[in-house]
Scaffold this motif. Structure first.
Motif, PDB file in Angstrom:
ATOM      1  N   PHE A  92      13.558   8.212  -3.021  1.00  9.60           N
ATOM      2  CA  PHE A  92      13.298   6.902  -3.627  1.00  9.60           C
ATOM      3  C   PHE A  92      11.827   6.540  -3.472  1.00  9.60           C
ATOM      4  O   PHE A  92      11.184   6.066  -4.425  1.00  9.60           O
ATOM      5  N   LEU A  93      11.281   6.769  -2.278  1.00 14.95           N
ATOM      6  CA  LEU A  93       9.859   6.508  -2.071  1.00 14.95           C
ATOM      7  C   LEU A  93       9.000   7.449  -2.907  1.00 14.95           C
ATOM      8  O   LEU A  93       7.928   7.064  -3.390  1.00 14.95           O
ATOM      9  N   ALA A  94       9.463   8.691  -3.093  1.00 12.45           N
ATOM     10  CA  ALA A  94       8.734   9.635  -3.941  1.00 12.45           C
ATOM     11  C   ALA A  94       8.664   9.136  -5.379  1.00 12.45           C
ATOM     12  O   ALA A  94       7.634   9.301  -6.058  1.00 12.45           O
ATOM     13  N   SER A  95       9.738   8.518  -5.851  1.00 10.42           N
ATOM     14  CA  SER A  95       9.742   7.957  -7.211  1.00 10.42           C
ATOM     15  C   SER A  95       8.734   6.814  -7.326  1.00 10.42           C
ATOM     16  O   SER A  95       8.018   6.696  -8.329  1.00 10.42           O
ATOM     17  N   LEU A  96       8.682   5.971  -6.296  1.00  9.07           N
ATOM     18  CA  LEU A  96       7.662   4.921  -6.271  1.00  9.07           C
ATOM     19  C   LEU A  96       6.256   5.521  -6.276  1.00  9.07           C
ATOM     20  O   LEU A  96       5.339   4.996  -6.917  1.00  9.07           O
ATOM     21  N   TRP A  97       6.116   6.643  -5.593  1.00  8.17           N
ATOM     22  CA  TRP A  97       4.840   7.353  -5.518  1.00  8.17           C
ATOM     23  C   TRP A  97       4.385   7.796  -6.906  1.00  8.17           C
ATOM     24  O   TRP A  97       3.222   7.636  -7.271  1.00  8.17           O
ATOM     25  N   TYR A  98       5.311   8.329  -7.706  1.00  8.79           N
ATOM     26  CA  TYR A  98       4.991   8.750  -9.075  1.00  8.79           C
ATOM     27  C   TYR A  98       4.573   7.556  -9.932  1.00  8.79           C
ATOM     28  O   TYR A  98       3.611   7.633 -10.699  1.00  8.79           O
TER      29      TYR A  98
END
Length: 370
Positions: A200-206
């Motif tokens: 989920f945090l990786a998606s925010l990162w993108y």
């Protein structure tokens, strides 16, 4: 010229992103091998980010000397620091999850990234959502299916389908030999929760990357300051989690190899590739290749780590993949609808001009005949 542009925009991103998925799962498999030999996952992450930052420093210096780039404002640096905080926190959670489970579980839950990215893109108005369109319905339904698959994968382990038999497997068995079956299931569930939070945090990162690239289109500078931030955070967490100096000693073994490979190919090369790809094709497109990680991770895990493949992983990965492809189908259909709509708009705009041209030509011919 047109062929070169088409190759750069359509073919090259596919090849590079798929190759990067192999790269990510290779470094993750090396990490798992190092932790099975006793390497602390927080120490590993701190060293890997430090290696990437050290290598990137002279590269960034040469790059900024050879190119004219916009100045770094306080706003841009603040956003990159936030990007580093998101990325390092995501990695800390992810490595902890892999430490408790396997790269195969991580790759299966990674299929949530396209669904998470789509939902965040809608929230931040980067994606359009119309309730009556089939494309929007497919994207919403696909996101729900993917999340359901992740829950199944997290809380249902199931019987083993492929049993691994290697020395690393015996090390893992010795590490958890005091645990009963219920405790192993609980650890598996904890790993699933950690990995879900990671992605989920990786998606925010993108999503945040797209916003930063629109203001400051230089991948190397972004990745450098991102790595500096991530190094500071990961070293701090590592010192708190492993204050003993012996945990930071690295020998000439698999730990050193995995740290160097993860720093160069993971924290440096992979981040540059992801930043470049997101800037070129967008976050939803880039994250759509995550299902390739399942096949890669299962193969590497069974061959090199002696991982056991469980039925729950197969079922969950299948459900998540169905949901992910529903999201991609909706995205593709939406793009087709937009292209058709723009074509119709252009055609409609040109009709009066065409009608006027035909009328003038007819009048001239009529006048000439008279």
């Amino acid at each position: 010229m047109a062929r070169t542009r088409s190759f750069y925009k359509d073919v090259l991103p596919v090849v590079v992103i798929i190759g990067n998925e192999f790269n990510d799962m290779g470094t993750l498999t090396l990490f798992k091998a190092a932790t099975l030999q006793g390497m602390n996952n927080h120490v590993f992450l701190a060293y890997a980010y430090a290696v990437a930052t050290t290598i990137l420093l002279p590269v960034l210096y040469l790059n900024r000397r050879s190119r004219v780039l916009p100045p770094l404002s306080f706003s841009i640096i603040s956003k990159i620091v936030l990007l580093g905080a998101l990325g390092s926190t995501s990695q800390i959670l992810g490595y902890a999850g892999v430490n408790y489970s396997s790269p195969a579980l991580a790759s299966s839950i990674a299929n949530l990234v396209p669904a998470f990215t789509f939902m965040l893109a809608v929230t931040f108005r980067m994606e359009k959502l119309a309730a009556k369109r089939r494309s929007s319905q497919a994207k919403v339904l696909g996101s729900i299916i993917s999340i359901a698959g992740a829950f199944e994968l997290t809380f249902y382990k199931g019987p083993s389908v492929i049993n691994g038999h290697t020395r690393l497997t015996s090390l893992l068995d010795q590490r958890f030999r005091f645990l009963k079956s219920d405790s192993e299931d609980a650890i598996w569930a904890i790993a699933g929760i950690l990995l879900t939070a990671d992605y989920f945090l990786a998606s925010l990162w993108y999503i945040l990357q797209v916003h930063i690239l629109n203001e400051f289109p230089d991948e190397l500078t972004i990745v450098f300051f991102y790595n500096v931030t991530a190094t500071i955070i990961s070293v701090t967490v590592g010192l708190l989690a492993a204050p003993n100096a012996t945990a930071w000693k690295i020998g000439l073994d698999i730990s050193l190899v995995s740290i160097v490979c993860s720093g160069i190919f993971g924290k440096l090369m992979s981040n540059v590739i992801y930043t470049w790809s997101v800037g070129l094709k967008g976050p939803v497109y880039v994250t759509s290749f995550k299902p390739f990680q399942i096949v890669i991770a299962v193969g590497m895990g069974v061959i090199f780590l002696g991982d056991t493949l469980h039925l729950g992983s197969i079922i969950g990965a299948t459900i998540i993949s169905i949901g992910m492809y529903a999201v991609l189908w909706g995205k593709a259909k939406e793009e087709i609808e937009e292209d058709v709509g723009s074509l119709e708009s252009v055609t409609t705009e040109n009709v009066p001009l065409l009608h006027s041209y035909i009328s003038e030509t007819f009048e001239k011919k009529t006048d000439g005949n008279v």
